[in-house]
Structure formats: structure tokens, C-alpha cells
Design a protein around this motif. Structure first.
Motif, PDB file in Angstrom:
ATOM      1  N   ASN A 420       0.848  -1.125  -0.024  1.00  0.00           N
ATOM      2  CA  ASN A 420       0.081   0.182   0.113  1.00  0.00           C
ATOM      3  C   ASN A 420       0.872   1.164  -0.054  1.00  0.00           C
ATOM      4  N   ASP A 421       1.929   1.297   0.659  1.00  0.00           N
ATOM      5  CA  ASP A 421       2.780   2.462   0.797  1.00  0.00           C
ATOM      6  C   ASP A 421       3.342   2.609  -0.598  1.00  0.00           C
ATOM      7  N   LEU A 422       3.859   1.811  -1.223  1.00  0.00           N
ATOM      8  CA  LEU A 422       4.093   1.793  -2.536  1.00  0.00           C
ATOM      9  C   LEU A 422       3.685   2.046  -3.861  1.00  0.00           C
ATOM     10  N   TYR A 423       2.514   1.221  -3.755  1.00  0.00           N
ATOM     11  CA  TYR A 423       1.829   0.993  -4.925  1.00  0.00           C
ATOM     12  C   TYR A 423       0.232   1.359  -4.896  1.00  0.00           C
ATOM     13  N   TYR A 424      -0.275   1.421  -4.030  1.00  0.00           N
ATOM     14  CA  TYR A 424      -1.851   1.755  -4.096  1.00  0.00           C
ATOM     15  C   TYR A 424      -2.414   2.866  -4.997  1.00  0.00           C
ATOM     16  N   PRO A 425      -3.106   2.514  -5.847  1.00  0.00           N
ATOM     17  CA  PRO A 425      -3.595   3.383  -6.759  1.00  0.00           C
ATOM     18  C   PRO A 425      -3.999   4.653  -6.519  1.00  0.00           C
ATOM     19  N   GLY A 426      -3.480   5.638  -7.209  1.00  0.00           N
ATOM     20  CA  GLY A 426      -3.699   7.114  -6.608  1.00  0.00           C
ATOM     21  C   GLY A 426      -2.951   7.490  -5.570  1.00  0.00           C
ATOM     22  N   SER A 427      -2.305   6.747  -4.872  1.00  0.00           N
ATOM     23  CA  SER A 427      -1.319   7.280  -3.999  1.00  0.00           C
ATOM     24  C   SER A 427       0.093   6.565  -4.052  1.00  0.00           C
ATOM     25  N   GLU A 428       0.250   6.233  -5.317  1.00  0.00           N
ATOM     26  CA  GLU A 428       1.729   5.654  -5.426  1.00  0.00           C
ATOM     27  C   GLU A 428       2.975   6.530  -4.807  1.00  0.00           C
ATOM     28  N   SER A 429       3.805   5.661  -4.410  1.00  0.00           N
ATOM     29  CA  SER A 429       4.864   6.325  -3.791  1.00  0.00           C
ATOM     30  C   SER A 429       5.982   5.230  -3.995  1.00  0.00           C
ATOM     31  N   PRO A 430       6.402   4.919  -5.439  1.00  0.00           N
ATOM     32  CA  PRO A 430       7.474   3.794  -5.390  1.00  0.00           C
ATOM     33  C   PRO A 430       8.898   4.185  -5.039  1.00  0.00           C
ATOM     34  N   ASP A 431       9.062   5.189  -4.743  1.00  0.00           N
ATOM     35  CA  ASP A 431      10.527   5.716  -4.398  1.00  0.00           C
ATOM     36  C   ASP A 431      10.717   5.666  -2.758  1.00  0.00           C
ATOM     37  N   LEU A 432       9.750   5.373  -2.091  1.00  0.00           N
ATOM     38  CA  LEU A 432       9.975   5.119  -0.709  1.00  0.00           C
ATOM     39  C   LEU A 432      11.085   4.440  -0.284  1.00  0.00           C
ATOM     40  N   LYS A 433      11.687   4.657   0.739  1.00  0.00           N
ATOM     41  CA  LYS A 433      13.036   3.744   1.245  1.00  0.00           C
ATOM     42  C   LYS A 433      12.627   3.029   2.392  1.00  0.00           C
ATOM     43  N   PRO A 434      13.164   2.165   2.825  1.00  0.00           N
ATOM     44  CA  PRO A 434      12.737   1.416   4.086  1.00  0.00           C
ATOM     45  C   PRO A 434      13.237   2.233   5.274  1.00  0.00           C
ATOM     46  N   GLU A 435      12.461   2.084   6.470  1.00  0.00           N
ATOM     47  CA  GLU A 435      12.595   2.835   7.723  1.00  0.00           C
ATOM     48  C   GLU A 435      13.495   1.964   8.319  1.00  0.00           C
ATOM     49  N   GLU A 436      14.745   2.849   9.082  1.00  0.00           N
ATOM     50  CA  GLU A 436      15.461   2.263   9.984  1.00  0.00           C
ATOM     51  C   GLU A 436      15.591   3.114  11.160  1.00  0.00           C
ATOM     52  N   SER A 437      16.117   2.081  12.120  1.00  0.00           N
ATOM     53  CA  SER A 437      16.163   2.810  13.729  1.00  0.00           C
ATOM     54  C   SER A 437      17.375   2.114  14.112  1.00  0.00           C
ATOM     55  N   THR A 438      17.466   3.085  15.384  1.00  0.00           N
ATOM     56  CA  THR A 438      18.563   2.867  16.451  1.00  0.00           C
ATOM     57  C   THR A 438      17.888   2.802  17.784  1.00  0.00           C
ATOM     58  N   SER A 439      17.869   1.839  18.849  1.00  0.00           N
ATOM     59  CA  SER A 439      17.119   2.346  19.971  1.00  0.00           C
ATOM     60  C   SER A 439      18.160   1.792  21.072  1.00  0.00           C
ATOM     61  N   LEU A 440      17.959   2.561  22.238  1.00  0.00           N
ATOM     62  CA  LEU A 440      18.648   2.333  23.682  1.00  0.00           C
ATOM     63  C   LEU A 440      17.654   1.960  24.531  1.00  0.00           C
ATOM     64  N   ASN A 441      18.170   1.059  25.444  1.00  0.00           N
ATOM     65  CA  ASN A 441      17.308   0.950  26.448  1.00  0.00           C
ATOM     66  C   ASN A 441      18.011   0.712  27.870  1.00  0.00           C
TER      67      ASN A 441
END
Length: 621
Positions: A420-441
Motif C-alpha cells: 500500500n505504501d508503494l503502489y496503492y492506486p492514486g497514492s503511488e509512492s514507489p520511491d519510498l525507502k525502508p525505515e531504519e532505527s536505532t534504540s537504546l534501553n
């Protein structure tokens, strides 16, 4: 207004005067030092020894709470917040430690459970009557599970039964035309075990949305009617010890639902959720064990306007894994494995790309010596669309006197964009990149005979966070990667047994900020309450058990611009259980007793005061 102020004041005073919750086991005392979690490290680990924050909700806790669905069971627990669009069965988003709802990896009996198009797990459809326990891991575990595990992992285990033959039957009903029934049995023999359970739940519902077609807001229509929901579900789970070293297990969950809601394009959805899996476990020696697993999850939805079929969505996730656990020395275990998953989309809505696969290899280590424990893991995911992503995690724990422990962990994560993020008709966003995270606890905890407590602080930084904007006249979201989101938070939990009373409470604070540098810089991420809390208190008096749950949440914003503010709320539930004899129990519950009017998503109602009465047959062995 006076009722609203009274509810808020009561909730605030309770949260201020009572300590907060790590999960209590009410009839066994405040702690269970032998409680095991398998989700945190992909091998069995004692909850008290886990370096990352974990929580286990077992069947006894589920029954004691008298919760009617998974959302009620999880609401207000440490790090968890929900957004719900109109009551039972309606679309619900779970935010774990302020991360997005599709940043939470959800497993059912070890199989990934989420839609490949939407990326979210359908918590609203999971049948609580068929669930044996829930394990919650707070913080990133991508280094063990791959994509989606940025905020944490929630694993649901279906019922399997206890020793010997153990049947159960429950029937009930209540406000808003709700009625339900569940039945099943478990059998555990010398060489195998099996559990079979079925459940039916139906409600006439409430008016889900107060939106207006004139204003073109909310649900984009004006439908002041009750929006019902029906759920019919079945689970099967069993295993056979073929030899002393070789065991085969299998599981199957089937959920069929019919959901009415308010919307200008569709107002009814028929859903089908299926999860199936099998595992083969081989204990070659005291030092080596192997596990091979196959799984499939299916998400199907037919959407209607009245009786006219408007759209059909179906996704399938096929998975396979092989894991070896090697005891390299006493109290030192190395796990190595490979995971493979294939996503498929078959829909009346055509996507430019409708399938992809991901293959990963991982290695992890858990060990301890003296007062110290360590955990380390690294994983590489080779995604067909986005290439290789390397994630890792490190953890260290130090024990002190009287059961006090200090834990520190750091981990990275990633999330591949959904179809859906990339290809849902009417809201195509094929250039999206993966989300990346760094977390400390960083955490401090103590497990004692009659109490336990924990305090954790954390920070997560998410790069390329995917958000959606809705530029007029396009009311379908257009996705984009913002530069960065930063989430800071703290959780304080406490549980105790005192003078026959079992008390468990939990408080959470999260500060999720957009750090992109754009017009919304330093705004709060949408639909997350910064402060949430929950208090549970129970006591048994002979044949009677009484209890109460108080939930509270602070204000939140419904949009990225922080212009649509939703007020905070507090609710109280009361429950009573009476044992007619050893096998039969009568249960009564009143929820939201002050009839609090509130929203967790703008324009969408939440249930007011409701009552419920049920009868349960469950032989005591």
C-alpha cells in the motif's frame, strides 16, 4: 462536564497514589520467578533473566480480567496505546513505545500475522476466547526477526489445554446486543497433545462515526446508525512426540468476520484471517537442538457498499525457517538460523508489483557468568525489492543483592514499505525507502517473592520514517520519508500481593517527535498519547472474586500538524465472579462505569457504559 472532571480526577488520583504494573499473577502472588518467555530471544528465557523488557499475560490473567477482546486486554499496559475507529471489530492501530502500528511484529504461534498490503495486524479480529497467552517484547528485535520489529514484538499463542482432558464452555451477553459463546477442550497424553476450540461473538455495535458528508470530514458520510460486528473462529493445535528426541507440532487458526462501519465508499466488510504452521523439533543431544518450521498467514477482505461488492483484497505470507541452538558451554547458547518469507497480493485493485520475497540469516548468543548476563545478535535480510539490510543487538545485565538487576541494551531495526505504501492506486509512492532505527534501553528491576517492579528509559531514532500527506483535492494519502523521528520514553511497573489484595499498575510516558526539520518539526507524531496508565486490583473472598481496572490516557493529536487535539480520558471497569461450585462460575462486568465520552481517533466514537453477564464451565483438576 462534572462526570468528566470526576473521572479524570479519580484516574489521576489512582495513578498518583498507586505504584505501577509488571504483570501480576493474582492467585499465585505478585511474581512467578519460573515464568518463561520464548519471543525475546527465540529460545526459552526466564522473564526475570530477560535483558530486554518483556511481559507475559497467561490464560489465568485473561480469564480474571473478563476482557471481551484483545484491545481491552492490552489497553494501557506498559508502552502500549491504541487508536480505534468505532468499537468492537473496527480498524485499530497499536502503538508500542510510540512507534508506528506497522512497526510492531505480531506472531501467532510463531507465524507472522499481518497484512502485506496494509502492514498492520488485525488485533480487532483476534478471538480472545481462543488465546492461551500473550508475550510482549518492548524494543527492537529486527536482529532476530527482521522487518517490522522496530517497536517490539507481540506473540499470541492459541489454547492447547492442560494435563489430561480439560474441557471448557462459556456463554454470555450484554449491552448493545452483544452475545457470545465459546467451547473447546485440551488433551495431554503420554506421547502427544491436542487442543480444539471454537468461539462465536456478535454485537449490534454503536454508531462508529460522527462524521459529516457535508463537511467532508471524519468518515466522509453521515450514517447515524449502529455498526455491528460478528466473529466466528476456530483453532486447532497439537503435537506428537515421535521419539524421545523428535517432536512434530501443528497449529491452525481460522477467523471469519462481518463488520459494519461508516464510510462513503464502503460500509461493510467481510473478512477472513487464517494462520497455519507446523514445526519439527529434534533434540540431537544435550548440546544441540534443531527446529524447522513452515507457516502461512492469509488476510482476505471483501468490501461492500450496502450489498454491492466494491473491492476485494487478499494477501498471503508464506514462511520457512531453520534454527539450530547450540550449548557451547554451561549457560552459554549460540543460535544460528535462516528465515525465508514470500508475500503475495491478489486483489481487485491492481498493484504495479504484487509479490516479493525476503531471505535472512541470523546468529545470536545468550550467556551468563556469575552476576552478569549477555546477549548479542546480528541478522542480514536480503529483500527482493530493497536489497540487504544488516541489523544487530547487544545486551548486558548485572545482578545485585535481593533480586535487583540492571539491564542495558541497544539494537537496530528496519521496516520495508508495504505494498500500500508503494503502489496503492492514486497514492503511488514507489520511491519510498525502508525505515531504519536505532534504540537504546536502560532498565532497573527487582523480582521478589511478593512483589516485582521495573523502571525502563529508552530512546529510539527512526530514519526515513514514512508519513502520509493529503493535499487537496487528493484525499488519498501520498507517502514520503521524513528525515527522522525521535522517540523518548519511560515505563515504571510494579506488582504486589498485600493483605490478600493483588495489585498491579503500570505507567508509561512517551515523547514521539517529528525531527524532519520541515513545517512539522518537533511536532508530536499523530494519535499517540504521551501518558498512559493502568491499575488492576483484585481479591478473592471465599466463593467470590472482585476486581477493578482503571485506564487512563492523556491528550493526543490526530494529525501531523498538531492542530486537531483529542482530549485525555479515564475509564473504570468493575468485575465480579462467583463460583457456583468447583466447575461452574458466574461472571458479571461493568465497563466504563462513568460513561466517559472520548475518542482515540478523531470523529470515531468509543463505547460508553456497558454491562455483561456470562456463565463459565471449566472443571478444576
Amino acid at each position: 462536564m462534572q462526570v468528566r472532571r470526576l473521572t479524570l480526577a479519580l484516574s489521576a488520583s489512582l495513578f498518583a497514589s498507586l505504584p505501577a504494573v509488571a504483570l501480576a499473577q493474582p492467585d499465585r502472588g505478585a511474581t512467578d520467578l519460573d515464568q518463561v518467555v520464548v519471543t525475546a530471544d527465540r529460545i526459552e528465557t526466564l522473564v526475570a533473566d530477560s535483558i530486554v523488557p518483556v511481559q507475559v499475560i497467561d490464560r489465568e490473567e485473561i480469564e480474571r480480567s473478563q476482557s471481551t477482546n484483545v484491545l481491552e486486554l492490552l489497553r494501557g499496559r506498559a508502552g502500549i496505546d491504541f487508536g480505534n475507529q468505532g468499537g468492537a471489530g473496527k480498524l485499530s492501530s497499536l502503538f508500542l513505545r510510540g512507534a508506528e502500528s506497522d512497526h510492531v511484529l505480531v506472531l501467532v504461534d510463531g507465524v507472522k500475522y499481518s497484512s502485506a498490503t496494509a502492514g498492520m495486524a488485525a488485533f480487532q479480529d483476534l478471538p480472545l476466547a481462543l488465546i492461551d497467552r500473550v508475550e510482549i517484547v518492548r524494543g527492537p528485535r529486527s536482529s532476530l526477526y527482521g522487518s517490522e520489529a522496530i517497536g517490539g514484538v507481540i506473540q499470541v499463542f492459541t489454547r492447547r489445554g492442560g494435563d489430561g482432558f480439560s474441557p471448557h464452555v462459556t456463554v454470555g451477553g450484554g449491552s448493545n446486543g452483544s452475545r457470545d459463546a465459546s467451547a473447546g477442550f485440551g488433551y495431554n497424553g503420554t506421547r502427544g497433545w491436542v487442543g480444539a476450540n471454537a468461539a462465536y461473538a456478535r454485537t449490534d455495535g454503536i454508531n462508529a462515526c460522527r462524521g459529516s458528508g457535508t463537511l467532508f470530514q471524519g468518515c466522509f458520510t453521515d450514517e447515524p446508525d449502529d455498526d455491528g460486528y460478528r466473529n466466528v473462529s476456530l483453532s486447532l493445535r497439537g503435537g506428537l512426540r515421535l521419539t524421545d528426541a523428535l517432536t512434530v507440532e501443528g497449529n491452525f487458526l481460522n477467523v471469519a468476520g462481518d463488520n459494519e462501519y461508516d464510510g462513503s465508499w464502503t460500509n461493510r466488510s467481510r473478512i477472513l484471517q487464517q494462520v497455519a504452521g507446523t514445526q519439527l523439533k529434534y533434540k540431537a543431544s544435550d548440546r544441540l537442538s534443531l527446529t524447522a518450521a513452515l507457516g502461512r498467514s492469509k488476510d482476505h477482505s471483501d468490501d461492500y457498499l450496502d450489498t454491492t461488492l466494491r473491492s476485494r483484497f487478499e494477501t498471503r505470507r508464506d514462511s520457512a525457517s531453520l534454527q539450530a541452538d547450540i550449548a557451547v558451554a554451561a549457560a552459554h547458547t549460540v543460535s544460528v538460523g535462516v528465515d525465508h518469507i514470500e508475500d503475495h497480493v491478489d486483489s481487485s485493485t491492481r498493484y504495479a508489483v504484487d509479490s516479493r520475497d525476503n531471505t535472512a540469516v541470523f546468529v545470536s548468543y545468550q550467556g551468563g557468568a556469575g552476576l552478569q548476563r549477555w546477549q548479542a545478535s546480528v541478522r542480514n535480510d536480503d529483500n527482493e525489492q530493497f536489497g540487504n539490510h544488516l541489523t544487530g543487538g547487544l545486551g548486558w545485565g548485572l545482578a545485585f543483592a535481593n533480586g535487583i538487576r540492571f539491564n542495558a541494551s541497544i539494537g537496530t531495526g528496519f521496516k520495508a514499505p508495504t505494498f500500500n505504501d508503494l503502489y496503492y492506486p492514486g497514492s503511488e509512492s514507489p520511491d519510498l525507502k525502508p525505515e531504519e532505527s536505532t534504540s537504546l534501553n536502560l532498565g532497573l528491576s527487582q523480582f521478589a517473592d511478593t512483589w516485582n517492579w521495573s523502571f525502563n528509559v529508552y530512546e529510539s531514532r527512526i530514519d526515513n520514517l514514512i508519513v502520509f500527506s493529503y493535499p487537496p483535492p487528493n484525499f488519498v494519502g501520498i507517502g514520503r520519508n521524513i528525515d527522522e523521528a525521535r522517540i523518548r520514553g519511560a515505563e515504571f511497573t510494579y506488582a504486589t500481593t498485600l493483605a490478600g489484595w493483588n495489585l498491579s499498575t503500570q505507567l508509561s510516558h512517551t515523547d514521539p517527535r517529528d525531527r524532519s526539520g520541515g513545517v512539522n518539526h518537533d511536532n508530536l507524531l499523530a494519535r499517540r498519547a504521551r501518558n498512559t496508565g493502568r491499575v488492576d486490583i483484585d481479591r478473592t473472598f471465599g466463593a467470590f472474586r472482585i476486581g477493578s481496572t482503571v485506564n487512563g490516557a492523556g491528550s493526543r493529536y490526530d494529525n501531523a500538524a498538531n492542530t486537531a487535539r483529542l482530549g485525555g480520558y479515564g475509564t473504570m471497569d468493575l468485575r465480579l465472579e462467583y463460583a457456583l461450585n468447583r466447575d461452574w462460575s458466574l461472571l458479571a462486568r461493568a465497563s466504563n462505569v462513568f460513561d466517559r465520552d472520548y475518542e482515540t481517533v478523531a470523529w470515531y466514537h468509543q463505547p460508553g457504559r456497558e454491562y455483561r453477564l456470562s456463565l463459565r464451565y471449566q472443571p478444576v483438576r
